[in-house]
Design a protein around this motif. Sequence first.
Motif, short mmCIF file in Angstrom:
data_model
loop_
_atom_site.label_atom_id
_atom_site.label_comp_id
_atom_site.label_asym_id
_atom_site.label_seq_id
_atom_site.Cartn_x
_atom_site.Cartn_y
_atom_site.Cartn_z
N UNK A 188 0.84 -1.20 0.00
CA UNK A 188 0.00 0.00 0.00
C UNK A 188 0.87 1.25 0.00
N UNK A 189 0.54 2.21 -0.87
CA UNK A 189 1.33 3.43 -0.98
C UNK A 189 0.55 4.67 -0.58
N UNK A 190 -0.69 4.79 -1.09
CA UNK A 190 -1.47 6.00 -0.82
C UNK A 190 -2.94 5.73 -1.11
N UNK A 191 -3.82 6.56 -0.53
CA UNK A 191 -5.24 6.45 -0.85
C UNK A 191 -5.91 7.81 -0.69
N UNK A 192 -7.20 7.86 -0.95
CA UNK A 192 -7.94 9.13 -0.91
C UNK A 192 -8.86 9.22 0.30
N UNK A 193 -8.60 8.42 1.34
CA UNK A 193 -9.52 8.35 2.47
C UNK A 193 -9.48 9.58 3.37
N UNK A 194 -8.31 10.15 3.57
CA UNK A 194 -8.23 11.24 4.55
C UNK A 194 -7.41 12.40 3.99
N UNK A 195 -6.09 12.30 4.06
CA UNK A 195 -5.23 13.33 3.49
C UNK A 195 -4.94 14.49 4.41
N UNK A 196 -5.36 14.42 5.68
CA UNK A 196 -5.12 15.55 6.59
C UNK A 196 -3.64 15.85 6.74
N UNK A 197 -2.82 14.82 6.95
CA UNK A 197 -1.40 15.06 7.18
C UNK A 197 -0.70 15.54 5.91
N UNK A 198 -1.15 15.07 4.73
CA UNK A 198 -0.55 15.53 3.48
C UNK A 198 -0.86 17.01 3.25
N UNK A 199 -2.07 17.43 3.60
CA UNK A 199 -2.42 18.85 3.48
C UNK A 199 -1.66 19.68 4.51
N UNK A 200 -1.50 19.14 5.70
CA UNK A 200 -0.76 19.84 6.75
C UNK A 200 0.70 20.04 6.36
N UNK A 201 1.27 19.06 5.68
CA UNK A 201 2.64 19.15 5.18
C UNK A 201 2.86 20.46 4.44
N UNK A 202 1.90 20.81 3.59
CA UNK A 202 1.99 22.00 2.76
C UNK A 202 1.62 23.27 3.54
N UNK A 203 0.54 23.21 4.29
CA UNK A 203 0.04 24.43 4.94
C UNK A 203 1.02 24.94 6.00
N UNK A 204 1.62 24.04 6.77
CA UNK A 204 2.57 24.47 7.79
C UNK A 204 3.82 25.05 7.13
N UNK A 205 4.28 24.42 6.05
CA UNK A 205 5.45 24.95 5.33
C UNK A 205 5.15 26.33 4.77
N UNK A 206 3.99 26.50 4.15
CA UNK A 206 3.63 27.80 3.56
C UNK A 206 3.46 28.86 4.63
N UNK A 207 2.92 28.49 5.78
CA UNK A 207 2.76 29.44 6.88
C UNK A 207 4.10 29.90 7.45
N UNK A 208 5.16 29.13 7.19
CA UNK A 208 6.46 29.39 7.81
C UNK A 208 7.33 30.35 7.03
N UNK A 209 6.89 30.73 5.82
CA UNK A 209 7.69 31.65 5.02
C UNK A 209 6.84 32.87 4.64
N UNK A 210 7.46 34.04 4.60
CA UNK A 210 6.69 35.25 4.27
C UNK A 210 6.40 35.35 2.77
N UNK A 211 5.41 36.13 2.42
CA UNK A 211 5.10 36.36 1.00
C UNK A 211 4.48 35.15 0.35
N UNK A 212 4.59 35.09 -0.97
CA UNK A 212 4.05 33.96 -1.74
C UNK A 212 5.20 33.01 -2.08
N UNK A 213 5.18 31.88 -1.43
CA UNK A 213 6.29 30.93 -1.53
C UNK A 213 6.37 30.27 -2.90
N UNK A 214 7.58 30.15 -3.40
CA UNK A 214 7.85 29.28 -4.55
C UNK A 214 8.07 27.89 -3.96
N UNK A 215 7.18 26.95 -4.30
CA UNK A 215 7.13 25.67 -3.59
C UNK A 215 7.47 24.48 -4.48
N UNK A 216 8.19 23.55 -3.89
CA UNK A 216 8.42 22.25 -4.52
C UNK A 216 7.60 21.21 -3.76
#
Length: 219
Positions: free
Chosen positions: A37-65
């Motif tokens: 098993x690799x991934x599914x569409x059941x929840x995704x809370x932690x995957x979304x948090x991965x991005x939102x916390x990173x974006x909240x940590x930098x000022x302005x509009x982040x260039x993101x990978x």
Amino acid sequence: MSEVLERVRGVCGELVLRKVRVDPETADFEVIANGVFLMDTRNGESERLLVSVAADSVPGRARMLIGGLGVGFSLRAALDHDGVGDIFVVEREPAVVEWNRTGPLREVHGDALSDGRVTVVEADLVSWLDSTDERFDAMCLDIDNGPQWTVTEGNAALYSAAGLDMVAARLRPGGVLAVWSAEASDAFTRRLRARFSEVRVLEIPVPRGEPDVVWIARP
């Protein structure tokens, strides 16, 4: 009840896209790599948090990978965040890109790949990071089930001391690294703290099993 929608030979071996129906009204999708098993569409809370916390940590509009497209949860979260500008998505499996672009996963994230801010790079993340000149304000990495549970052996290099040096070199000044895992890793936390001046470990409860983990690190 589960139904195999597609079975393909991928970079990492056999990839299977499966539809799982819990009741007549609800269905989820799963991606299986070499029987694991690799991934599914059941929840995704932690995957979304991965991005939102990173974006909240930098000022302005982040260039993101975003390393690893998955089922598009992280990409959708990035597009919906006011603090994110251009987004590079690096995904080595053409089938995963296609399932997200024109296949059944497209409905999961509202056709996120068609957004003009998104650049998709079909490449192995470790090799691409080693050769690119691109720099980012935020790097969100989710290509494995964790530092100790990699999809292929070559991915382990990303979590090594040398791999973290390579990642840090791709960050702009003031940038942030975020790494997702399905389990904790004290060894990886130690390696992060040896290389980065600020490291946070976030645990996100899941319906079953141990919490997902997101590491946030600054050089």
